[in-house]
Design a protein around this motif. Structure first.
Motif, mmCIF file in Angstrom:
data_model
loop_
_atom_site.group_PDB
_atom_site.id
_atom_site.type_symbol
_atom_site.label_atom_id
_atom_site.label_comp_id
_atom_site.label_asym_id
_atom_site.label_seq_id
_atom_site.Cartn_x
_atom_site.Cartn_y
_atom_site.Cartn_z
ATOM 1 N N PRO A 1 0.803 -1.226 0.000
ATOM 2 C CA PRO A 1 0.000 0.000 0.000
ATOM 3 C C PRO A 1 0.839 1.280 0.000
ATOM 4 N N ILE A 2 1.979 1.268 0.697
ATOM 5 C CA ILE A 2 2.842 2.456 0.690
ATOM 6 C C ILE A 2 3.397 2.705 -0.708
ATOM 7 N N LEU A 3 3.866 1.639 -1.371
ATOM 8 C CA LEU A 3 4.386 1.796 -2.732
ATOM 9 C C LEU A 3 3.325 2.360 -3.666
ATOM 10 N N GLU A 4 2.091 1.864 -3.526
ATOM 11 C CA GLU A 4 1.033 2.353 -4.409
ATOM 12 C C GLU A 4 0.704 3.818 -4.123
ATOM 13 N N LYS A 5 0.736 4.209 -2.859
ATOM 14 C CA LYS A 5 0.457 5.614 -2.543
ATOM 15 C C LYS A 5 1.558 6.531 -3.072
ATOM 16 N N LEU A 6 2.797 6.053 -3.060
ATOM 17 C CA LEU A 6 3.923 6.868 -3.528
ATOM 18 C C LEU A 6 4.019 6.914 -5.051
ATOM 19 N N LEU A 7 3.763 5.775 -5.704
ATOM 20 C CA LEU A 7 3.962 5.660 -7.152
ATOM 21 C C LEU A 7 2.672 5.759 -7.959
ATOM 22 N N GLY A 8 1.534 5.463 -7.309
ATOM 23 C CA GLY A 8 0.318 5.244 -8.074
ATOM 24 C C GLY A 8 0.315 3.807 -8.570
ATOM 25 N N ASN A 9 -0.389 3.549 -9.655
ATOM 26 C CA ASN A 9 -0.431 2.210 -10.232
ATOM 27 C C ASN A 9 -0.539 2.320 -11.746
ATOM 28 N N ILE A 10 -0.537 1.195 -12.424
ATOM 29 C CA ILE A 10 -0.567 1.194 -13.887
ATOM 30 C C ILE A 10 -1.747 1.995 -14.414
ATOM 31 N N VAL A 11 -2.903 1.834 -13.778
ATOM 32 C CA VAL A 11 -4.116 2.511 -14.245
ATOM 33 C C VAL A 11 -4.101 3.990 -13.880
ATOM 34 N N HIS A 12 -3.618 4.308 -12.687
ATOM 35 C CA HIS A 12 -3.600 5.694 -12.214
ATOM 36 C C HIS A 12 -2.215 6.033 -11.659
ATOM 37 N N VAL B 1 5.423 -2.260 -10.671
ATOM 38 C CA VAL B 1 6.311 -1.215 -10.168
ATOM 39 C C VAL B 1 7.258 -0.743 -11.263
ATOM 40 N N GLN B 2 7.821 -1.664 -12.055
ATOM 41 C CA GLN B 2 8.763 -1.271 -13.096
ATOM 42 C C GLN B 2 8.096 -0.493 -14.227
ATOM 43 N N TYR B 3 6.798 -0.625 -14.374
ATOM 44 C CA TYR B 3 6.060 0.193 -15.337
ATOM 45 C C TYR B 3 6.128 1.669 -14.935
ATOM 46 N N LEU B 4 6.268 1.914 -13.634
ATOM 47 C CA LEU B 4 6.214 3.277 -13.098
ATOM 48 C C LEU B 4 7.572 3.826 -12.684
ATOM 49 N N ALA B 5 8.542 2.947 -12.429
ATOM 50 C CA ALA B 5 9.805 3.428 -11.873
ATOM 51 C C ALA B 5 10.958 2.499 -12.224
ATOM 52 N N HIS B 6 12.132 3.084 -12.336
ATOM 53 C CA HIS B 6 13.368 2.307 -12.454
ATOM 54 C C HIS B 6 13.764 1.856 -11.056
ATOM 55 N N CYS B 7 14.061 0.582 -10.879
ATOM 56 C CA CYS B 7 14.302 -0.002 -9.560
ATOM 57 C C CYS B 7 15.757 -0.453 -9.434
ATOM 58 N N GLU B 8 16.386 -0.090 -8.318
ATOM 59 C CA GLU B 8 17.790 -0.452 -8.090
ATOM 60 C C GLU B 8 17.971 -1.010 -6.681
ATOM 61 N N LEU B 9 18.848 -1.985 -6.559
ATOM 62 C CA LEU B 9 19.283 -2.460 -5.248
ATOM 63 C C LEU B 9 20.487 -1.620 -4.816
ATOM 64 N N ILE B 10 20.408 -1.036 -3.630
ATOM 65 C CA ILE B 10 21.525 -0.259 -3.095
ATOM 66 C C ILE B 10 22.433 -1.142 -2.251
ATOM 67 N N CYS B 11 21.844 -1.878 -1.308
ATOM 68 C CA CYS B 11 22.649 -2.793 -0.491
ATOM 69 C C CYS B 11 21.744 -3.731 0.298
ATOM 70 N N PRO B 12 22.216 -4.952 0.569
ATOM 71 C CA PRO B 12 21.479 -5.854 1.460
ATOM 72 C C PRO B 12 21.691 -5.433 2.907
ATOM 73 N N VAL B 13 20.737 -5.746 3.764
ATOM 74 C CA VAL B 13 20.837 -5.415 5.188
ATOM 75 C C VAL B 13 20.420 -6.649 5.988
ATOM 76 N N PRO B 14 21.358 -7.328 6.630
ATOM 77 C CA PRO B 14 21.006 -8.539 7.383
ATOM 78 C C PRO B 14 20.173 -8.224 8.616
ATOM 79 N N ALA B 15 19.427 -9.212 9.073
ATOM 80 C CA ALA B 15 18.534 -9.030 10.218
ATOM 81 C C ALA B 15 19.286 -8.592 11.467
ATOM 82 N N ARG B 16 20.538 -8.997 11.598
ATOM 83 C CA ARG B 16 21.303 -8.668 12.800
ATOM 84 C C ARG B 16 21.570 -7.169 12.945
ATOM 85 N N ASP B 17 21.345 -6.401 11.879
ATOM 86 C CA ASP B 17 21.577 -4.955 11.939
ATOM 87 C C ASP B 17 20.427 -4.207 12.588
#
Length: 284
Positions: A116-127, A164-180
């Motif tokens: 839901p957060i992603l949809e509020k920030l990006l919208g969706n394919i239809v809107h 999501v890729q229809y609306l935005a270019h997606c990149e991985l910045i870094c993994p974050v393990p659970a211990r962090d």
């Protein structure tokens, strides 16, 4: 502060990851930042030091009081105590024009409401969002991150990837393990960056595209010629796939986003107004 399970709280405690988040956001002195779920303010402190304005949205009353105590005196920080999903951010800032129209999002979001957060920030394919952000840097569950920037013909590639890729270019910045985190969540995490965009090739009928994707991924092991039978007969679909140099044995995850758009446009041209049910809910 003690974490509250109902809000999905886990405190990030790795300074290097915080550095990576700030670097990925490429914050300029003129930027206005929206932060969702600032928690104890460990990331917020870095944001207010770099940006012209920071709007933080926090649902937890106790954390809100802590944040006001820590940063309420800063003239480039404002806190909205509310549920982000139900909040008109700019509508609540009409008396504070300096903080309106944030151009970037930087946040460690609750994993249970990522969709839901992603949809509020990006919208969706239809809107799609009427006024897209310049960039969105988020700390998300690793499995979700893998799906967001997944490539065709991989296990992680699915309907969410396409939407999501229809609306935005997606990149991985870094993994974050659970211990962090404290306490450690049950899953690993990842920092991702989304850069909203408009594709050169767009769907003539976004609602049709959205529903073809939904049908196509409804049963991943089945071939498209079977999953899309309610949209177009098998013989016509095989013909359209051939015109796009796509095998008639292709499955939904084998098509790139551009191929999905082309297929949707061809189906629309062939069928006109489709005679199969088109769902109004673009999130499905």
């Amino acid at each position: 502060m003690k974490t509250k399970k109902q809000f999905g709280q886990h405190w990030l405690r790795n300074e290097q990851v915080l550095d990576r988040i700030i670097t990925a956001a490429k914050i300029a002195p003129t930027d206005r930042i929206l932060e969702i779920g600032p928690g104890t303010g460990i990331l917020t402190r870095r944001l207010v030091a770099a940006a012209s304005a920071v709007v933080a949205v926090e649902i937890d009353r106790d954390l809100s009081a802590l944040l006001v105590k820590k940063m309420g005196h800063l003239d480039n920080f404002i806190l909205l105590e509310n549920d982000f999903l139900n909040l008109d951010v700019d509508g609540n800032l009409t008396a504070f024009p300096k903080f309106q129209q944030a151009n970037k999002v930087v946040a460690n979001i609750p994993y249970n409401i990522t969709g839901p957060i992603l949809e509020k920030l990006l919208g969706n394919i239809v809107h799609p969002a009427e006024r897209p952000f310049d960039s969105i840097v988020l700390l998300v569950q690793k499995e979700v991150g893998d799906r967001l920037f997944a490539k065709p013909s991989t296990k992680a590639f699915g309907a969410l990837s396409i939407r999501v890729q229809y609306l935005a270019h997606c990149e991985l910045i870094c993994p974050v393990p659970a211990r962090d985190f404290s306490p450690p969540p049950k899953v690993d995490s990842a920092v991702i960056r989304l850069t909203p965009r408009r594709l050169e090739l767009t769907a003539n009928n976004p609602k049709l595209l959205n529903n073809l994707v939904r049908l196509g991924f409804s049963t991943r092991r089945k071939m498209l010629r079977n999953n899309l039978q309610s949209a177009i007969d098998r013989e016509s679909l095989v013909e359209l796939l051939a015109s796009l140099n796509i095998s008639d044995e292709a499955r939904a995850e084998d098509l790139s986003i551009e191929q999905w758009i082309k297929l949707s446009n061809l189906v629309g041209d062939r069928k006109g107004e489709p005679d199969f049910p088109i769902e109004d809910n673009p999130s499905q």
